[in-house]
Design a protein around this motif. Structure first.
Motif, mmCIF file in Angstrom:
data_model
loop_
_atom_site.group_PDB
_atom_site.id
_atom_site.type_symbol
_atom_site.label_atom_id
_atom_site.label_comp_id
_atom_site.label_asym_id
_atom_site.label_seq_id
_atom_site.Cartn_x
_atom_site.Cartn_y
_atom_site.Cartn_z
ATOM 1 N N LEU A 1 0.889 -1.076 0.065
ATOM 2 C CA LEU A 1 -0.042 0.075 0.051
ATOM 3 C C LEU A 1 0.854 1.296 0.066
ATOM 4 O O LEU A 1 1.883 1.139 0.722
ATOM 5 N N ILE A 2 0.517 2.204 -0.851
ATOM 6 C CA ILE A 2 1.308 3.565 -0.891
ATOM 7 C C ILE A 2 0.458 4.515 -0.629
ATOM 8 O O ILE A 2 -0.608 4.743 -1.362
ATOM 9 N N VAL A 3 0.784 5.511 0.227
ATOM 10 C CA VAL A 3 0.217 6.388 0.674
ATOM 11 C C VAL A 3 0.843 7.823 0.943
ATOM 12 O O VAL A 3 2.054 7.706 0.874
ATOM 13 N N ARG A 4 0.347 8.911 0.763
ATOM 14 C CA ARG A 4 0.707 10.281 1.477
ATOM 15 C C ARG A 4 0.210 10.605 2.947
ATOM 16 O O ARG A 4 0.148 9.437 3.735
ATOM 17 N N SER A 5 -0.494 11.680 3.033
ATOM 18 C CA SER A 5 -0.804 11.986 4.226
ATOM 19 C C SER A 5 -2.362 11.799 4.529
ATOM 20 O O SER A 5 -3.019 11.903 5.421
ATOM 21 N N GLN A 6 -3.006 11.774 3.219
ATOM 22 C CA GLN A 6 -4.578 11.971 3.626
ATOM 23 C C GLN A 6 -5.099 10.499 3.820
ATOM 24 O O GLN A 6 -6.117 10.376 4.954
ATOM 25 N N THR A 7 -4.635 9.332 3.678
ATOM 26 C CA THR A 7 -5.080 8.002 3.967
ATOM 27 C C THR A 7 -4.606 7.763 5.436
ATOM 28 O O THR A 7 -3.606 7.705 5.751
ATOM 29 N N LYS A 8 -5.675 7.268 6.158
ATOM 30 C CA LYS A 8 -5.309 7.010 7.611
ATOM 31 C C LYS A 8 -5.306 5.492 7.788
ATOM 32 O O LYS A 8 -6.288 4.611 7.573
ATOM 33 N N VAL A 9 -3.997 4.885 8.014
ATOM 34 C CA VAL A 9 -4.023 3.594 7.977
ATOM 35 C C VAL A 9 -4.086 3.087 9.585
ATOM 36 O O VAL A 9 -3.054 3.074 10.403
ATOM 37 N N THR A 10 -5.340 2.484 9.804
ATOM 38 C CA THR A 10 -5.532 2.370 11.147
ATOM 39 C C THR A 10 -5.508 0.846 11.621
ATOM 40 O O THR A 10 -5.227 -0.092 10.658
ATOM 41 N N GLU A 11 -5.586 0.595 12.805
ATOM 42 C CA GLU A 11 -5.572 -0.710 13.265
ATOM 43 C C GLU A 11 -6.591 -1.395 12.626
ATOM 44 O O GLU A 11 -6.774 -2.762 12.227
ATOM 45 N N ALA B 1 -7.848 -6.079 8.342
ATOM 46 C CA ALA B 1 -8.733 -6.654 7.247
ATOM 47 C C ALA B 1 -7.309 -6.955 6.129
ATOM 48 O O ALA B 1 -7.578 -7.454 5.066
ATOM 49 N N ALA B 2 -6.200 -6.527 6.439
ATOM 50 C CA ALA B 2 -5.055 -6.458 5.567
ATOM 51 C C ALA B 2 -4.269 -7.949 5.481
ATOM 52 O O ALA B 2 -2.940 -7.768 6.058
ATOM 53 N N ASP B 3 -4.851 -8.977 5.317
ATOM 54 C CA ASP B 3 -4.254 -10.346 5.666
ATOM 55 C C ASP B 3 -3.402 -10.607 4.455
ATOM 56 O O ASP B 3 -2.158 -11.371 5.029
ATOM 57 N N ARG B 4 -3.157 -9.904 3.661
ATOM 58 C CA ARG B 4 -1.978 -10.283 2.668
ATOM 59 C C ARG B 4 -0.811 -9.028 2.558
ATOM 60 O O ARG B 4 0.146 -9.189 2.101
ATOM 61 N N LEU B 5 -1.155 -8.040 2.989
ATOM 62 C CA LEU B 5 -0.365 -6.853 3.183
ATOM 63 C C LEU B 5 1.086 -7.162 3.699
ATOM 64 O O LEU B 5 1.180 -7.564 4.910
ATOM 65 N N LYS B 6 2.156 -6.845 3.126
ATOM 66 C CA LYS B 6 3.188 -6.899 3.382
ATOM 67 C C LYS B 6 4.201 -5.550 3.745
ATOM 68 O O LYS B 6 5.065 -5.469 4.497
ATOM 69 N N VAL B 7 3.884 -4.719 3.029
ATOM 70 C CA VAL B 7 4.482 -3.217 3.088
ATOM 71 C C VAL B 7 3.563 -2.197 2.879
ATOM 72 O O VAL B 7 2.554 -2.102 2.129
ATOM 73 N N ILE B 8 3.859 -1.125 3.989
ATOM 74 C CA ILE B 8 3.044 0.017 3.729
ATOM 75 C C ILE B 8 4.060 1.165 3.278
ATOM 76 O O ILE B 8 5.157 1.087 4.255
ATOM 77 N N ALA B 9 4.174 1.972 2.357
ATOM 78 C CA ALA B 9 4.903 2.894 1.862
ATOM 79 C C ALA B 9 4.477 4.186 2.111
ATOM 80 O O ALA B 9 3.307 4.636 1.498
ATOM 81 N N ARG B 10 4.961 5.255 2.846
ATOM 82 C CA ARG B 10 4.507 6.578 2.931
ATOM 83 C C ARG B 10 5.488 7.361 1.996
ATOM 84 O O ARG B 10 6.748 7.344 2.362
ATOM 85 N N ALA B 11 4.797 7.875 1.182
ATOM 86 C CA ALA B 11 5.731 8.708 -0.076
ATOM 87 C C ALA B 11 5.809 10.145 0.628
ATOM 88 O O ALA B 11 5.285 11.133 0.346
ATOM 89 N N ASP C 1 2.560 9.921 10.866
ATOM 90 C CA ASP C 1 1.657 10.272 11.951
ATOM 91 C C ASP C 1 0.385 9.622 11.383
ATOM 92 O O ASP C 1 -0.462 9.266 12.300
ATOM 93 N N ASN C 2 0.070 9.215 10.180
ATOM 94 C CA ASN C 2 -1.349 8.946 9.722
ATOM 95 C C ASN C 2 -1.269 7.172 9.676
ATOM 96 O O ASN C 2 -2.378 6.613 9.150
ATOM 97 N N ILE C 3 -0.109 6.577 10.023
ATOM 98 C CA ILE C 3 0.008 5.196 9.991
ATOM 99 C C ILE C 3 0.181 4.610 11.422
ATOM 100 O O ILE C 3 0.819 5.085 12.269
ATOM 101 N N ASP C 4 -0.694 3.574 11.952
ATOM 102 C CA ASP C 4 -0.487 2.937 13.017
ATOM 103 C C ASP C 4 0.439 1.811 13.031
ATOM 104 O O ASP C 4 0.382 0.997 12.776
ATOM 105 N N ILE C 5 1.813 2.492 13.497
ATOM 106 C CA ILE C 5 3.038 1.819 13.138
ATOM 107 C C ILE C 5 2.970 0.585 14.092
ATOM 108 O O ILE C 5 3.602 -0.389 13.654
ATOM 109 N N SER C 6 2.521 0.722 15.297
ATOM 110 C CA SER C 6 2.595 -0.331 16.249
ATOM 111 C C SER C 6 1.575 -1.672 15.909
ATOM 112 O O SER C 6 2.044 -2.787 15.806
#
Length: 547
Positions: A47-57, A62-72, A77-82
């Motif tokens: 998943l590639i995002v900037r600041s608009q998309t909120k990547v919440t817990e 629901a992201a069972d296949r996701l391996k990488v989140i990329a902040r361009a 701050d908009n990504i729940d790192i934990s």
């Protein structure tokens, strides 16, 4: 085939290496409602995002296949790192791609502030020819205070010198040697306040930097000083700044970032001496292409070569290594945090790490990086991670030394960290005891037995009767509950220490009262940020390349 979802306005040119790669399918879904995103996120590997998309817990569940989140970009701050780390998802960003854009925007804001360009434009475009209301000032021979001498602060200082400005630089890691090479003067915050005509801010937002430009700082500044903030909102106390501008003490400010965004405060938006832009520091065609290209290339590196350059969360370990080192990784991060606080929050000039016992047979590279990350995180916050920590140490000119010794030091496994600055040294020894967990067993020269907790109180005192009772009574008067108390001494009647675990944090008023106790030499509140959660997560194929 790997499927990549792009949800924000990302440069198409920057994505070309992904789009043109035969192993990737790239789909763009800008401005997708969160409910729809949750429905489809399970189909994607990245998943590639900037600041608009909120990547919440909730989204990550629901992201069972996701391996990488990329902040361009830089800020995450908009990504729940934990939550991402717990799920074993790598979070990457593009920390250096917007350096030039942010640097140039800072200079543009400074020039606009000096010459009142936006105000003059507004009046002139309204049909009024007014040459008297907009008399500016020159940058030539003015003093610029740069708070934060990282990449952007350094580039700003270099360019400001071309205007003939005198540069004062503050940074916990700025050495006299590096300042001399840059042709600037290393300065304290107080000196920057006292001598600067312009002050620009380039630090991360941390507990240590939040609100550092406040009423107290402003009271120390020259009358007519001007401020620029293109770093992070919250570093400047906006209410205090407005008060100082309204009194005429501060001539003006140029702000690209705010405590709350989008900014709606009329005191900021309608003040004739404040220039505002909507967080445009990284908003250039070139910067947006660079950040998109940087994260696109790293996504390919992760999937094709299992290597990472710019992870902002902990890289994973093999299951076997994780089982052995996991307790020590958590402990290493904790003692790194404690050591820098015990060094009176100074930036270290030298770091020494010693491993003893069975740990000498293990690959301690990750342990070392974790210790170092714990130390640097106090000043650098989330801009330091396990991947870039060695690079940042080298960049700041801080040497570190690692030694291994099979001697068990009384424990099967033992690690000791020492951080120094000048004559000051903070030393912590720690181990993990079977059945009992992590223990801090040495602070400086004192033997002790402390379980790491979120809130700690460190006290140095004379070993005299009644000291423990006095400390306990005073904390009780402030309704501070003590979890445990451990004491250490080297001789009867000499100097001693006590370490208390507390249920809540202490205010400066409590510390002040403690230091008034006769025979109590030092009291320091310590806080560990990661007692409750620390996740590594398995990923057998991951390879962490040395930066």
């Amino acid at each position: 085939m790997y499927k990549v979802l792009v949800t924000d306005g990302i440069s198409q040119t920057g994505l070309e290496c992904l789009v043109n790669h035969p192993n990737y399918i790239v789909e763009r879904q800008p401005t997708l409602p969160v409910e729809e995103l949750i429905k489809i996120i399970g189909e994607y590997d990245a998943l590639i995002v900037r600041s608009q998309t909120k990547v919440t817990e909730e989204l990550l569940q629901a992201a069972d296949r996701l391996k990488v989140i990329a902040r361009a970009g830089v800020g995450v701050d908009n990504i729940d790192i934990s939550a991402a780390t717990r799920k074993g998802i790598i979070v990457i960003n593009a920390p250096g791609a917007n350096t030039i854009a942010a640097t140039e925007h800072t200079l543009a804001m400074m020039l606009s502030l000096a010459r009142k360009i936006p105000q003059a434009h507004q009046k002139t475009s309204g049909g009024e020819w007014d040459r008297n209301s907009f008399k500016g000032v020159e940058l030539y021979k003015k003093t610029l205070g740069v708070i934060g001498m990282g990449k952007i602060g350094t580039e700003v200082a270099k360019r400001a010198k071309s205007f003939g400005m005198n540069i004062l630089g503050f940074d916990p890691y700025l050495t006299e040697e590096r300042a001399k090479k840059l042709g600037i003067k290393k300065a304290s915050l107080d000196l920057i306040a006292a001598e600067s005509d312009f002050i620009t801010i380039h630090t991360p937002l941390t507990n240590n930097t939040r609100g550092i430009i406040n009423d107290e700082f402003l009271s120390k500044t020259k009358k007519g000083v001007r401020f620029v903030n293109c770093a992070r909102g919250g570093i400047i106390d906006e209410k205090a700044l407005v008060r100082a501008i309204n009194t005429g003490h501060v001539a003006g400010a140029a702000l690209d970032v705010f405590e709350k965004e989008p900014v709606t405060d009329p005191e900021l938006l309608q003040n004739p001496n404040i220039i505002v832009t909507p967080h445009l520091g990284a908003s250039t065609v070139e910067a947006q292409e660079k950040v998109a290209e940087e994260v696109s290339k790293e996504i390919i590196e992760i999937f094709e070569k299992q290597s990472i350059q710019n992870a902002v969360n902990m890289p994973q370990m093999s299951g076997e290594t994780q089982a052995k080192l996991q307790p020590y990784l958590l402990l290493a991060d904790q003692i790194g945090q404690l050591a820098i606080q015990l060094l009176k929050k100074q930036a270290p000039g030298k770091i020494e790490i010693n491993y003893y016992g069975d740990l000498v047979d293990e690959d301690t590279e990750l342990l070392t990086r974790t210790l170092l990350r714990g130390i640097l995180s106090y000043h650098l916050s989330d801009s330091v991670n396990l991947i870039n920590v060695l690079h940042l140490l080298k960049e700041q000119g801080v040497p570190y030394n690692v030694q291994k010794n099979a001697t068990n030091k009384g424990f099967a496994n033992y690690m000791e960290l020492a951080v120094s600055q000048g004559e000051d040294t903070a030393r912590i020894g720690a181990t993990v005891l079977n059945g009992y967990g992590a223990r801090i067993v040495k602070i400086n020269q004192y033997r002790i037995d402390v379980k790491p907790e979120k809130y700690l109180l460190y006290i140095k005192h004379q070993d005299v009767p009644g000291m423990i009772g006095k400390v306990g009574s005073l904390l009780g008067n402030f309704y501070i509950n003590i979890g445990t108390m451990q004491v250490g001494r080297t001789e009867v009647g000499g100097e001693a220490i006590m370490v208390l675990t507390l249920d809540k944090e202490l205010g400066t008023d409590v510390i002040r009262e403690l230091t008034l106790i006769d025979g109590l030499e030092e009291a320091q509140f310590l806080e560990i940020s990661n007692v409750d959660s620390f996740h590594a997560g398995p990923a057998e194929k991951q390879k962490v390349e040395t930066v």
